[in-house]
Each structure stands twice: as C-alpha cells, then as structure tokens.
Scaffold this motif. Structure first.
Motif, PDB file in Angstrom:
ATOM      1  N   SER A 107      11.438  -2.820  -5.031  1.00  0.00           N
ATOM      2  CA  SER A 107      11.667  -1.825  -3.979  1.00  0.00           C
ATOM      3  C   SER A 107      11.719  -2.486  -2.618  1.00  0.00           C
ATOM      4  CB  SER A 107      10.537  -0.791  -3.967  1.00  0.00           C
ATOM      5  OG  SER A 107      10.512  -0.063  -5.157  1.00  0.00           O
ATOM      6  N   ARG A 108      12.566  -1.929  -1.752  1.00  0.00           N
ATOM      7  CA  ARG A 108      12.714  -2.431  -0.387  1.00  0.00           C
ATOM      8  C   ARG A 108      12.076  -1.435   0.579  1.00  0.00           C
ATOM      9  NH1 ARG A 108      17.653  -2.742   3.346  1.00  0.00           N
ATOM     10  NH2 ARG A 108      18.494  -1.224   1.874  1.00  0.00           N
ATOM     11  N   VAL A 120       8.532  -5.032  -2.801  1.00  0.00           N
ATOM     12  CA  VAL A 120       7.427  -4.986  -3.759  1.00  0.00           C
ATOM     13  C   VAL A 120       8.036  -4.804  -5.139  1.00  0.00           C
ATOM     14  CG1 VAL A 120       5.320  -3.808  -4.492  1.00  0.00           C
ATOM     15  CG2 VAL A 120       5.884  -3.933  -2.054  1.00  0.00           C
ATOM     16  N   GLU A 121       7.679  -5.704  -6.041  1.00  0.00           N
ATOM     17  CA  GLU A 121       8.113  -5.593  -7.430  1.00  0.00           C
ATOM     18  C   GLU A 121       6.971  -4.977  -8.230  1.00  0.00           C
ATOM     19  OE1 GLU A 121       9.913  -8.312 -11.085  1.00  0.00           O
ATOM     20  OE2 GLU A 121       9.018  -9.304  -9.338  1.00  0.00           O
ATOM     21  N   PHE A 122       7.305  -3.977  -9.031  1.00  0.00           N
ATOM     22  CA  PHE A 122       6.261  -3.300  -9.795  1.00  0.00           C
ATOM     23  C   PHE A 122       6.794  -2.821 -11.144  1.00  0.00           C
ATOM     24  CE2 PHE A 122       8.437   0.105  -7.620  1.00  0.00           C
ATOM     25  CZ  PHE A 122       8.498   1.120  -8.554  1.00  0.00           C
ATOM     26  N   ARG A 123       5.843  -2.492 -12.001  1.00  0.00           N
ATOM     27  CA  ARG A 123       6.145  -1.825 -13.266  1.00  0.00           C
ATOM     28  C   ARG A 123       5.231  -0.609 -13.343  1.00  0.00           C
ATOM     29  NH1 ARG A 123       6.675  -5.834 -16.424  1.00  0.00           N
ATOM     30  NH2 ARG A 123       8.914  -5.647 -16.568  1.00  0.00           N
ATOM     31  N   ALA A 124       5.851   0.577 -13.424  1.00  0.00           N
ATOM     32  CA  ALA A 124       5.105   1.838 -13.536  1.00  0.00           C
ATOM     33  C   ALA A 124       5.190   2.299 -14.984  1.00  0.00           C
ATOM     34  CB  ALA A 124       5.689   2.887 -12.604  1.00  0.00           C
ATOM     35  N   HIS A 125       4.049   2.530 -15.593  1.00  0.00           N
ATOM     36  CA  HIS A 125       3.979   2.924 -16.997  1.00  0.00           C
ATOM     37  C   HIS A 125       3.859   4.435 -17.116  1.00  0.00           C
ATOM     38  CE1 HIS A 125       3.402  -1.291 -18.125  1.00  0.00           C
ATOM     39  NE2 HIS A 125       2.694  -1.360 -17.018  1.00  0.00           N
ATOM     40  N   TYR A 126       4.493   4.971 -18.148  1.00  0.00           N
ATOM     41  CA  TYR A 126       4.436   6.415 -18.372  1.00  0.00           C
ATOM     42  C   TYR A 126       4.631   6.724 -19.843  1.00  0.00           C
ATOM     43  CZ  TYR A 126       9.570   6.078 -18.382  1.00  0.00           C
ATOM     44  OH  TYR A 126      10.874   5.732 -18.665  1.00  0.00           O
ATOM     45  N   ARG A 127       4.346   7.974 -20.178  1.00  0.00           N
ATOM     46  CA  ARG A 127       4.595   8.486 -21.528  1.00  0.00           C
ATOM     47  C   ARG A 127       5.526   9.675 -21.391  1.00  0.00           C
ATOM     48  NH1 ARG A 127       1.842   6.191 -25.327  1.00  0.00           N
ATOM     49  NH2 ARG A 127       2.112   7.792 -26.886  1.00  0.00           N
ATOM     50  N   ARG A 178       0.837  -1.207   0.000  1.00  0.00           N
ATOM     51  CA  ARG A 178       0.000   0.000   0.000  1.00  0.00           C
ATOM     52  C   ARG A 178       0.870   1.254   0.000  1.00  0.00           C
ATOM     53  NH1 ARG A 178      -3.350   2.209  -1.149  1.00  0.00           N
ATOM     54  NH2 ARG A 178      -4.581   2.939   0.573  1.00  0.00           N
ATOM     55  N   LEU A 179       2.002   1.200   0.707  1.00  0.00           N
ATOM     56  CA  LEU A 179       2.891   2.361   0.683  1.00  0.00           C
ATOM     57  C   LEU A 179       3.438   2.559  -0.724  1.00  0.00           C
ATOM     58  CD1 LEU A 179       4.256   4.672   2.180  1.00  0.00           C
ATOM     59  CD2 LEU A 179       6.223   3.160   2.461  1.00  0.00           C
ATOM     60  N   MET A 180       3.850   1.477  -1.369  1.00  0.00           N
ATOM     61  CA  MET A 180       4.383   1.594  -2.729  1.00  0.00           C
ATOM     62  C   MET A 180       3.317   2.164  -3.664  1.00  0.00           C
ATOM     63  SD  MET A 180       4.695   0.423  -6.034  1.00  0.00           S
ATOM     64  CE  MET A 180       3.480  -0.825  -5.814  1.00  0.00           C
ATOM     65  N   ARG A 181       2.090   1.676  -3.565  1.00  0.00           N
ATOM     66  CA  ARG A 181       1.014   2.191  -4.410  1.00  0.00           C
ATOM     67  C   ARG A 181       0.770   3.679  -4.140  1.00  0.00           C
ATOM     68  NH1 ARG A 181      -2.321  -1.318  -7.135  1.00  0.00           N
ATOM     69  NH2 ARG A 181      -1.969  -3.536  -6.791  1.00  0.00           N
ATOM     70  N   SER A 182       0.813   4.066  -2.877  1.00  0.00           N
ATOM     71  CA  SER A 182       0.585   5.476  -2.535  1.00  0.00           C
ATOM     72  C   SER A 182       1.737   6.347  -3.031  1.00  0.00           C
ATOM     73  CB  SER A 182       0.387   5.648  -1.031  1.00  0.00           C
ATOM     74  OG  SER A 182       1.581   5.457  -0.307  1.00  0.00           O
TER      75      SER A 182
END
Length: 139
Positions: A123-124, A104-111, A46-50
């Motif tokens: 992320s740790r 938490v492993e994530f992929r953030a998409h952007y343009r 939840r912290l990573m998402r925020s």
C-alpha cells in the motif's frame, strides 16, 4: 427439516479487547483512539494497521476519512461473509514522522465460507493536510 446457515459474525470488539491490528494494546487505547478521532496515526504503518482494524470493526467512516481525496470511493460496502482473523506487516519504507510518503507491505488474513484466505498488498501512503492517508495499492 432444513437448516439455513448464516455467515459467521465478526466477534464484537470492545475498548478492552486486544486490538485487531496486532500491536498488543487494548483496542480503545490503540486503533480505537484513531477511529474516534482522539489521535492521528503518527506513521504510515500505524495508519495501515488502523485501517485493517477499521475493516474488522466495519468502520466505513474512518476508512473513507483516511483515504486520499483523489482515490477515495464514494462509499464502502462490507462483505458480511468475511471474518478478518489477523494481520502480518511484512515491511515498510518511509512513512515516518520525517517523511511525506511511504509504503507498507502486509498480509491480511480472513475466513470466507469456512475457508481461510489472505490478501497481500503493498500500500502507498502520503500526507494530505498533514495527516497520513491511504492512496492505493502499488503494482
């Protein structure tokens, strides 16, 4: 006659907008409550998402507040040419209410410049003074 183009602006996020973190709740009830300090992230995910949502709404104060004291930069600058377009959480280890650390492993998409791209990170997170904070990227 020449035409100057400017970077696309991030769409305005309001309390009733879908939260950028992807959980499906309105921003004001989801990450907005964390950004405003009305709630604390119960898990590392939840912290990573925020934090992703804080990049979307360009909330540097929240990002710095949720960064571990030993790795926190003195300030943040946002690239005005980046438009964040989505988040995929790929996995997590630890990071629950019963843990002191997690990833938490994530992929953030952007343009940027009209081109789609993404940032992939593991992320740790640890607890500092009882609250989840971002430490760094692993690897």
């Amino acid at each position: 006659m020449s035409r100057r183009t400017s970077p696309r602006r991030q769409p305005a996020i309001t309390a009733t907008s879908p939260c950028p973190c992807g959980l499906g709740a309105p921003y004001g009830e989801c990450c907005g409550s964390l950004h405003q300090g009305r709630a604390a992230a119960p898990t590392a995910e939840r912290l990573m998402r925020s934090r992703y949502s804080a990049f979307v709404v360009r909330d540097a104060a929240y990002l710095l507040r949720t960064w571990h004291s030993t790795t926190r930069p003195p300030g943040l600058d946002f690239d005005p040419g980046i438009t964040w377009t989505g988040l995929d959480v790929l996995g997590a280890t630890g990071g629950s209410a019963f843990h002191q650390e997690g990833t938490v492993e994530f992929r953030a998409h952007y343009r940027v410049g009209g081109e789609a791209d993404s940032q992939h990170e593991l992320s740790r997170f640890v607890r500092e003074d009882g609250l989840w904070v971002y430490v760094d990227a692993v690897g």
